[in-house]
Design a protein around this motif. Structure first.
Motif, short mmCIF file in Angstrom:
data_model
loop_
_atom_site.label_atom_id
_atom_site.label_comp_id
_atom_site.label_asym_id
_atom_site.label_seq_id
_atom_site.Cartn_x
_atom_site.Cartn_y
_atom_site.Cartn_z
N GLN A 67 0.91 -1.28 -0.10
CA GLN A 67 0.12 -0.01 0.07
C GLN A 67 1.06 1.12 0.16
O GLN A 67 0.46 2.36 -0.08
CB GLN A 67 -1.04 -0.14 1.21
N GLU A 68 2.30 1.03 0.24
CA GLU A 68 3.19 2.12 0.37
C GLU A 68 4.54 1.45 -0.05
O GLU A 68 4.73 -0.08 -0.05
CB GLU A 68 3.11 2.83 1.42
N THR A 69 5.46 2.29 -0.51
CA THR A 69 6.78 1.72 -0.55
C THR A 69 7.36 1.39 0.85
O THR A 69 7.27 1.98 1.71
CB THR A 69 7.87 2.50 -1.15
N VAL A 70 7.89 0.01 0.92
CA VAL A 70 8.30 -0.49 2.25
C VAL A 70 9.76 -1.18 1.87
O VAL A 70 9.67 -1.97 0.81
CB VAL A 70 7.24 -1.64 2.67
N GLU A 71 10.93 -0.84 2.44
CA GLU A 71 12.13 -1.54 2.15
C GLU A 71 12.44 -2.62 3.18
O GLU A 71 11.94 -2.40 4.34
CB GLU A 71 13.11 -0.40 2.23
N GLU A 72 13.34 -3.43 2.63
CA GLU A 72 13.89 -4.57 3.38
C GLU A 72 12.95 -5.19 4.34
O GLU A 72 13.09 -5.51 5.56
CB GLU A 72 15.02 -3.77 4.53
N VAL A 73 11.96 -5.81 3.56
CA VAL A 73 10.92 -6.73 4.16
C VAL A 73 11.53 -8.10 4.16
O VAL A 73 11.95 -8.57 2.97
CB VAL A 73 9.56 -6.82 3.49
N SER A 74 11.84 -8.88 5.42
CA SER A 74 12.26 -10.12 5.39
C SER A 74 11.18 -11.01 5.89
O SER A 74 10.22 -10.50 6.66
CB SER A 74 13.17 -10.27 6.16
N LEU A 118 12.18 -18.34 -5.96
CA LEU A 118 13.57 -18.00 -5.86
C LEU A 118 14.07 -18.19 -4.24
O LEU A 118 13.39 -17.69 -3.51
CB LEU A 118 13.84 -16.60 -6.41
N PRO A 119 15.28 -18.46 -4.27
CA PRO A 119 15.85 -18.60 -2.81
C PRO A 119 16.36 -17.15 -2.26
O PRO A 119 17.38 -16.88 -1.87
CB PRO A 119 17.23 -19.55 -3.04
N ILE A 120 15.19 -16.27 -2.12
CA ILE A 120 15.10 -15.06 -1.62
C ILE A 120 14.18 -14.83 -0.54
O ILE A 120 12.92 -15.53 -0.70
CB ILE A 120 14.91 -14.05 -2.84
N SER A 121 14.52 -14.45 0.72
CA SER A 121 13.56 -14.18 1.82
C SER A 121 13.69 -12.80 2.03
O SER A 121 12.93 -12.26 3.21
CB SER A 121 13.93 -15.21 2.86
N GLU A 122 13.96 -11.97 1.48
CA GLU A 122 14.23 -10.22 1.51
C GLU A 122 13.86 -9.66 0.18
O GLU A 122 14.48 -10.02 -0.58
CB GLU A 122 15.27 -9.97 2.31
N THR A 123 12.87 -8.79 0.40
CA THR A 123 12.77 -7.70 -0.70
C THR A 123 12.22 -6.61 -0.21
O THR A 123 11.78 -6.20 0.65
CB THR A 123 11.53 -8.72 -1.58
N ALA A 156 10.52 -5.43 8.75
CA ALA A 156 10.65 -4.45 7.79
C ALA A 156 11.27 -3.25 8.32
O ALA A 156 11.10 -2.91 9.34
CB ALA A 156 9.31 -3.98 7.26
N LYS A 157 12.02 -2.40 7.33
CA LYS A 157 12.46 -1.38 7.69
C LYS A 157 11.51 -0.36 8.10
O LYS A 157 10.88 0.38 7.29
CB LYS A 157 13.53 -0.60 6.73
N GLY A 158 11.87 0.26 9.36
CA GLY A 158 10.88 1.32 10.05
C GLY A 158 9.19 0.84 10.35
O GLY A 158 8.41 1.81 10.52
#
Length: 194
Positions: A67-74, A118-123, A156-158
């Motif tokens: 719903q907004e930009t969210v960084e470093e979501v794991s 994909l073997p990724i758990s953060e985006t 997530a960051k913040g």
């Protein structure tokens, strides 16, 4: 950059969340597209639950609707524990779903296709592009029957960290051994626009 054109999703827009995304869960065999919206029953699951035999792999999925930009979501998990044993977090695989554009001859435009995990758990999250995670539990071959519980953790960051209960019910059955194994693969040419 491809612009996806999807059928209109008639589900209502999810309520605004302080986490910056709406969380929803849908059966892993049901499609989730980049712009899919959750039904009210799928929104904000209180827990995830699965059942598997010793030695079996079993997934659940969760999707983040930005719903907004969210960084470093794991997305991570804890160990799953019962009175008689443990399924270590190392036996729980978290992966990110990838979509790729597939040309539709019927409509003349590209549609999203769930291609692989994909073997990724953060985006990072950006509005207009859902992120779907597959969480696969591998039950140890020697696990005793019972309910093993732990948590899925979304950080997530913040933003405040979210924790959702994850329960794996280990069944009192034994899988028959496979007499042999098979595999297959395929290759497709990237879509061309003339």
């Amino acid at each position: 950059v491809y612009k996806y054109r999807e059928a209109v999703d008639k589900n209502p827009e999810p309520p605004k969340s302080p986490s910056g995304y709406a969380l929803f869960s849908r059966h892993y065999a049901a499609a989730v597209n980049p712009l899919s919206k959750p039904t009210p029953a799928e929104l904000n699951p209180a827990s995830f639950e699965l059942s598997a035999a010793p030695g079996e792999y079993e997934p659940i999925t969760l999707t983040l609707f930005p719903q907004e930009t969210v960084e470093e979501v794991s997305v991570t998990t804890t160990d799953l524990k019962s009175a008689t044993g443990i399924i270590p977090a190392g036996n729980i695989d978290v992966r990110l779903m990838r979509w790729r554009p597939v040309f539709s001859r019927e409509t003349g435009h590209y549609r999203p296709y769930q291609d692989c995990v994909l073997p990724i758990s953060e985006t990072d999250l950006r509005p207009g592009l859902n992120k779907r995670f597959w969480v696969t539990v591998k039950v140890p071959a020697k696990a005793k029957p019972g309910a093993y519980a732990g948590e899925v953790i979304i950080a997530a960051k913040g933003k405040a960290t979210r924790k959702i209960r994850l329960t794996c019910n280990v069944l009192p059955i034994e899988l028959a051994p496979l007499p042999d194994s098979h595999s297959w693969s395929y290759y497709t040419i990237a879509p061309q626009v003339l």
